[in-house]
Design a protein around this motif. Structure first.
Motif, PDB file in Angstrom:
ATOM      1  N   GLU A  57       0.801  -1.234   0.000  1.00 38.64           N
ATOM      2  CA  GLU A  57       0.000   0.000   0.000  1.00 38.64           C
ATOM      3  C   GLU A  57       0.829   1.276   0.000  1.00 38.64           C
ATOM      4  O   GLU A  57       0.356   2.333   0.367  1.00 38.64           O
ATOM      5  N   GLU A  58       2.106   1.177  -0.410  1.00 38.67           N
ATOM      6  CA  GLU A  58       2.896   2.400  -0.530  1.00 38.67           C
ATOM      7  C   GLU A  58       2.350   3.252  -1.669  1.00 38.67           C
ATOM      8  O   GLU A  58       2.251   4.469  -1.567  1.00 38.67           O
ATOM      9  N   PHE A  59       1.993   2.587  -2.754  1.00 37.09           N
ATOM     10  CA  PHE A  59       1.382   3.289  -3.880  1.00 37.09           C
ATOM     11  C   PHE A  59      -0.119   3.135  -3.793  1.00 37.09           C
ATOM     12  O   PHE A  59      -0.636   2.043  -3.605  1.00 37.09           O
ATOM     13  N   THR A  60      -0.799   4.243  -3.921  1.00 39.86           N
ATOM     14  CA  THR A  60      -2.251   4.188  -3.825  1.00 39.86           C
ATOM     15  C   THR A  60      -2.889   4.288  -5.198  1.00 39.86           C
ATOM     16  O   THR A  60      -4.084   4.123  -5.340  1.00 39.86           O
ATOM     17  N   THR A  61      -2.080   4.563  -6.208  1.00 40.96           N
ATOM     18  CA  THR A  61      -2.637   4.675  -7.556  1.00 40.96           C
ATOM     19  C   THR A  61      -2.695   3.298  -8.209  1.00 40.96           C
ATOM     20  O   THR A  61      -2.027   2.370  -7.773  1.00 40.96           O
ATOM     21  N   SER A  98       6.959   5.489 -12.435  1.00 41.21           N
ATOM     22  CA  SER A  98       7.456   5.200 -11.090  1.00 41.21           C
ATOM     23  C   SER A  98       7.758   3.721 -10.896  1.00 41.21           C
ATOM     24  O   SER A  98       8.451   3.350  -9.956  1.00 41.21           O
ATOM     25  N   SER A 151      -7.708  -9.845   5.773  1.00 44.95           N
ATOM     26  CA  SER A 151      -7.226  -8.857   6.737  1.00 44.95           C
ATOM     27  C   SER A 151      -6.132  -9.453   7.618  1.00 44.95           C
ATOM     28  O   SER A 151      -5.236  -8.747   8.059  1.00 44.95           O
ATOM     29  N   GLU A 192      -2.902  -9.180   5.763  1.00 44.21           N
ATOM     30  CA  GLU A 192      -2.340  -7.826   5.784  1.00 44.21           C
ATOM     31  C   GLU A 192      -1.410  -7.616   6.981  1.00 44.21           C
ATOM     32  O   GLU A 192      -0.500  -6.791   6.922  1.00 44.21           O
ATOM     33  N   THR A 243       2.054  -5.905   6.230  1.00 43.06           N
ATOM     34  CA  THR A 243       2.448  -4.642   6.848  1.00 43.06           C
ATOM     35  C   THR A 243       3.633  -4.827   7.781  1.00 43.06           C
ATOM     36  O   THR A 243       4.170  -3.859   8.299  1.00 43.06           O
ATOM     37  N   LYS A 280     -12.879 -10.528  16.675  1.00 43.33           N
ATOM     38  CA  LYS A 280     -12.963  -9.402  15.742  1.00 43.33           C
ATOM     39  C   LYS A 280     -13.976  -8.373  16.262  1.00 43.33           C
ATOM     40  O   LYS A 280     -13.773  -7.170  16.117  1.00 43.33           O
ATOM     41  N   ASP A 302      -3.215  11.288   0.691  1.00 44.35           N
ATOM     42  CA  ASP A 302      -2.577  10.185  -0.021  1.00 44.35           C
ATOM     43  C   ASP A 302      -1.065  10.219   0.203  1.00 44.35           C
ATOM     44  O   ASP A 302      -0.438  11.273   0.137  1.00 44.35           O
ATOM     45  N   ARG A 303      -0.517   9.020   0.471  1.00 42.11           N
ATOM     46  CA  ARG A 303       0.893   8.969   0.819  1.00 42.11           C
ATOM     47  C   ARG A 303       1.787   9.401  -0.346  1.00 42.11           C
ATOM     48  O   ARG A 303       2.851   9.984  -0.157  1.00 42.11           O
ATOM     49  N   GLN A 304       1.331   9.112  -1.557  1.00 43.98           N
ATOM     50  CA  GLN A 304       2.184   9.346  -2.714  1.00 43.98           C
ATOM     51  C   GLN A 304       1.918  10.700  -3.359  1.00 43.98           C
ATOM     52  O   GLN A 304       2.839  11.436  -3.676  1.00 43.98           O
ATOM     53  N   LEU A 305       0.648  11.004  -3.568  1.00 46.92           N
ATOM     54  CA  LEU A 305       0.304  12.168  -4.372  1.00 46.92           C
ATOM     55  C   LEU A 305      -0.382  13.262  -3.577  1.00 46.92           C
ATOM     56  O   LEU A 305      -0.646  14.331  -4.102  1.00 46.92           O
ATOM     57  N   THR A 350      -3.039   4.694   5.602  1.00 47.86           N
ATOM     58  CA  THR A 350      -2.572   3.343   5.292  1.00 47.86           C
ATOM     59  C   THR A 350      -1.657   2.810   6.388  1.00 47.86           C
ATOM     60  O   THR A 350      -1.247   1.659   6.337  1.00 47.86           O
ATOM     61  N   PRO A 374      -5.800  -0.554   7.294  1.00 51.19           N
ATOM     62  CA  PRO A 374      -5.085  -1.778   6.937  1.00 51.19           C
ATOM     63  C   PRO A 374      -5.153  -2.810   8.065  1.00 51.19           C
ATOM     64  O   PRO A 374      -5.085  -2.427   9.221  1.00 51.19           O
ATOM     65  N   ALA A 375      -5.271  -4.070   7.677  1.00 50.94           N
ATOM     66  CA  ALA A 375      -5.328  -5.176   8.644  1.00 50.94           C
ATOM     67  C   ALA A 375      -6.297  -4.884   9.784  1.00 50.94           C
ATOM     68  O   ALA A 375      -5.971  -5.070  10.948  1.00 50.94           O
ATOM     69  N   ASN A 376      -7.503  -4.410   9.446  1.00 53.03           N
ATOM     70  CA  ASN A 376      -8.564  -4.158  10.429  1.00 53.03           C
ATOM     71  C   ASN A 376      -8.250  -3.054  11.422  1.00 53.03           C
ATOM     72  O   ASN A 376      -8.937  -2.917  12.418  1.00 53.03           O
TER      73      ASN A 376
END
Lengths: 448, 315
Positions: free
Chosen positions: A273-277, A287, A417, A420, A424, B87, B150-153, B172, B261-263
């Motif tokens: 999930e570093e890139f969201t595009t 990229s 999940s 993940e 992560t 959960k 957004d982390r990138q843009l 994220t 992420p991951a709940n």
């Protein structure tokens, strides 16, 4: 080209007209109106060609094609089941198939198949999923197939001193990553212009990643590890269909997953999930030098502005072969339809070589009948699109399908999940045993 | 607040207030008929859209109901399963974490803003600006924030990197995601609560402050000793509204993270939604909703009692 465009334009015109036409002729006692839904915008246009031909041959039946985007599509279908107004016929996906079949929402087709002498052997692909269900019935006619391959930036490849041949013949293993890892190391460039396989490479400051991320990918890793882990001989479930458990705990899978995480540390791929595009944007913006994507995106990549995109099949693994995840969608009839006969006429026509050839003529998807597939490949070639990176898997018999299992959405939400946590970096490979247990518990709960 | 208005039926109220006079009985009946007629639309709406679904929800929570087949009575099974559902407990924990952050920040921001507005400006335009974020739909706000963060843009990370920092995965990263969602919610709702607190401030007579000044109290002291105690009823209401609102957070999570992420941001409503509309397990989802409902009743009641919300310190 012009005639093709004209055809597409007129097909689209017909599509737009249908709802209106449907309203005006709905009252006619002579004609029966049946609906057919799809989530695929490209196929909605392609199949309008079949609709015209079908209505010419069957003037008493009026077909209404509708398309909704993926999420809305399933919400509307489910609401339709409950409300009693689901479409008569619709395109179904393997991940929703068991849920719908178990709930008795799909019309069994085997009697009609026998009566009409409809030969299922005409399908070159898709019967692993859509053949006999666990209750012995047949619920869908497989209409298409798709699989995954690499798309890369040809210019970046040339700059790295690599050839298309290097990428097309990549080998891989979970220990040292094979020539695949060499290629992506070479393609990776840091902000100082140093390549991933050169001394002084800074993994923390990467300008161009060699490969899009292989982390994540949910339960079957479709766009990530599904083309890697199975080349070790590993399989997701303990049976082709109706597994009692997933097998992430297996050493081969664990080794693959850990190798994928090592690529992030080495700086060759982005992190989870570093890139969201989307991947098309990642490749288009320069990229990443190479991504993994499905055959349904062939047109998208061909049309990518300012990038010369090439494609290559997945890697050859320790078993000496490739393995690529393939999926087939099918046309099904809703059990609650009031037009069973007309619905069968329509979906059995969708399953003919004639219709698949008509629909495949504009080269937007791969049909499930071999003869129609040939026509489609030519149509792609006419547009200048090379499909061999995908079709080679079909010809070599290296495609595999995801197993069918009940409780799909619950498994999806629970196991994804948990995975993940690994991607992560919060948990290590000890989480895989827990994922297997969770999957086994859900499968047991849903077993009849 | 809405509930209170609806559950106090006008005719009954009138009847008890009036001294019993036999001669007026026919007139009263005439009134009652008109009253019923006038409130009929809202009663109908209440029955169709609130009472029936709520009761049906209670019933479904005792069944195994997978939408496409009829509900099957299973007694307390759903609640027993709930007890052992890790959960569920972790999503409850996430929700409470979110509620605490959101409520604390909302109260802080809205009281501060309201007091500053009250003391410094009488411009209606500036007061109106405060409520603008509240007028934006949650979904739109969530989409815009997910782009900005957004982390990138995202523009926020571009700014952070320009200042020499490292990009932050606001939505994220496991540690960041709940605080980020809380901040978005505060941005969204603080304007509304500010206006409520502001209205409360306007009910405090200026003489009290004059008296305070004469006694030699400073601004800070007057705020602590005069403003806050007199604001208590309105603060109690704002607190109850914010707590309930925060417990019901859903749309912002659905749009920005879907629980990931991951709940890490899987709040209770999100889990309920996923069980019901993702996995078609409506019985279990109803059971969870019922538990949430019970918790909200207890919490609201406790808050009202502890803060003596119906009494005022103003003489």
């Amino acid at each position: 080209m012009t005639t093709k465009k004209l055809l597409a334009a007129s097909a689209f015109g017909v599509l737009v007209m249908i709802p209106i036409a449907g309203c005006s002729t709905g009252g006619d006692s002579g004609t029966e109106t049946i609906s057919w839904w799809t989530w695929d915008d490209k196929q909605a246009v392609s199949y309008a060609a079949c609709e015209t031909a079908f209505e010419d041959a069957n003037p008493a039946i009026d077909v209404e094609i509708k398309q909704y985007v993926w999420d809305d599509y399933w919400a509307k279908i489910t609401a339709g089941f409950v409300g009693g107004n689901a479409p008569d016929t619709f395109m179904n996906h393997p991940s929703y198939y068991p849920e719908f079949a178990d709930q008795g929402q799909l019309l069994p087709l085997e009697d009609r198949i026998d009566e009409s002498g409809f030969d299922l052997d005409r399908y070159a692909i898709g019967l692993t999923t859509w053949g006999e269900y666990k209750d012995g019935s047949v619920y869908g006619l497989p209409k298409d197939w798709s699989t995954m391959a690499f798309f890369y930036d040809q210019d970046l490849l040339a700059e790295a001193g690599l050839t298309a041949e290097d990428v097309a013949t990549m080998t891989w293993n979970p220990e040292d990553g094979g020539t695949f890892e060499d290629v992506i190391a070479r393609l990776t460039v840091d902000t100082n212009g140093v390549r991933g396989d050169e001394a002084g490479f800074d993994a923390d400051s990467v300008a161009v990643y060699g490969m899009s991320t292989l982390t994540g990918g949910g339960i079957n890793g479709q766009d990530t590890w599904a083309q890697f882990a199975p080349t070790t001989g590993w399989e997701l479930g303990d049976a082709e269909n109706w597994p009692t458990t997933f097998q992430y705990e297996d050493d081969d899978y664990v080794a693959t997953a850990e190798w994928i995480r090592s690529l992030v540390a080495k700086g060759y791929t982005p992190d989870f999930e570093e890139f969201t595009t989307g991947i098309a944007e990642q490749l288009g913006s320069g990229s990443v030098a190479m991504v993994q994507s499905g055959s349904w995106n062939l047109n998208t990549f061909a049309a990518l502005d300012g990038v010369n995109v090439g494609s290559a099949p997945s890697v050859v693994g320790p078993i000496g072969e490739r393995r690529a995840l393939s999926g087939s969608n099918a046309d099904v009839i809703w059990a609650g339809t009031e037009h069973e006969d007309a619905a069968w006429e329509w979906i059995s026509y969708l399953g003919t070589e004639e219709c698949q050839t008509l629909a495949g003529a504009d080269g937007t998807f791969f049909p499930s009948i071999a003869e129609a597939m040939t026509a489609t490949t030519e149509a792609f070639a006419e547009q200048g699109i090379d499909t061999s990176a995908f079709t080679v898997q079909f010809e070599d018999g290296t495609l595999y399908e995801s197993p069918l299992f009940s409780g799909g959405t619950e498994v999806q939400s629970t196991v994804s999940s948990m995975s993940e946590l690994f991607w992560t970096g919060e948990r290590d490979s000890d989480v895989f045993a827990e994922m297997d247990e969770a999957s086994a518990a859900i499968f047991a709960e849903h077993a009849d | 607040m809405t509930t209170e208005r609806i559950t106090a039926p006008a005719p009954a109220g009138r009847a008890t207030l009036r001294p019993p006079r036999s001669s007026a009985s026919s007139a009263r009946r005439g009134d009652a008929r008109l009253a019923w007629l006038l409130i009929a639309p809202s009663i109908l709406g209440f029955i169709v859209f609130a009472a029936y679904p709520a009761l049906r929800g209670v019933y479904l929570s005792f069944t195994d109901y997978r939408v496409l087949s009829d509900p099957e009575w299973i007694g307390l099974d759903n609640f027993v399963e709930l007890g052992g559902d890790a959960k569920f407990w972790s999503s409850l924990g996430t929700t409470i974490y979110f509620v605490i952050l959101t409520v604390a920040l909302t109260m802080l921001v809205s009281v501060t803003t309201a007091v500053v507005l009250h003391r410094l400006t009488s411009s209606t335009a500036i007061r109106s600006v405060v409520i603008l974020p509240f007028l934006i739909s949650n979904v739109v706000a969530a989409v815009v924030f997910s782009w900005m963060l957004d982390r990138q843009l995202g523009i926020v990370n571009i700014a952070i990197e320009a200042l020499g920092g490292d990009a932050v995965g606001f939505l994220t990263d496991k540690g960041w995601v709940v605080p980020t969602l809380a901040l978005i919610t505060v941005w969204k709702t603080a304007g509304y609560t500010t206006i409520l607190v502001f209205a409360g401030l306007q009910t405090i007579p200026p003489q009290i402050y004059e008296a305070g000044k004469l006694d030699g109290a400073g601004e800070v002291q007057m705020f602590r000793r005069l403003t806050l105690p007199l604001l208590r009823p309105i603060m109690a209401m704002v607190l109850v509204l914010t707590v309930i609102g925060a417990f019901q957070v859903f749309d912002i999570v659905q749009v920005t993270t879907k629980g990931g992420p991951a709940n890490a941001s899987l709040v209770l409503q999100m889990y309920i939604y996923d069980k019901a509309f993702g996995q078609f397990d409506f019985g279990y989802a109803s059971a969870m909703s019922l538990v949430l409902f019970a918790m909200l009743i207890v919490i609201s009641f406790a808050q009202m009692r502890l803060l003596r919300a119906s009494e005022s310190d103003q003489g």
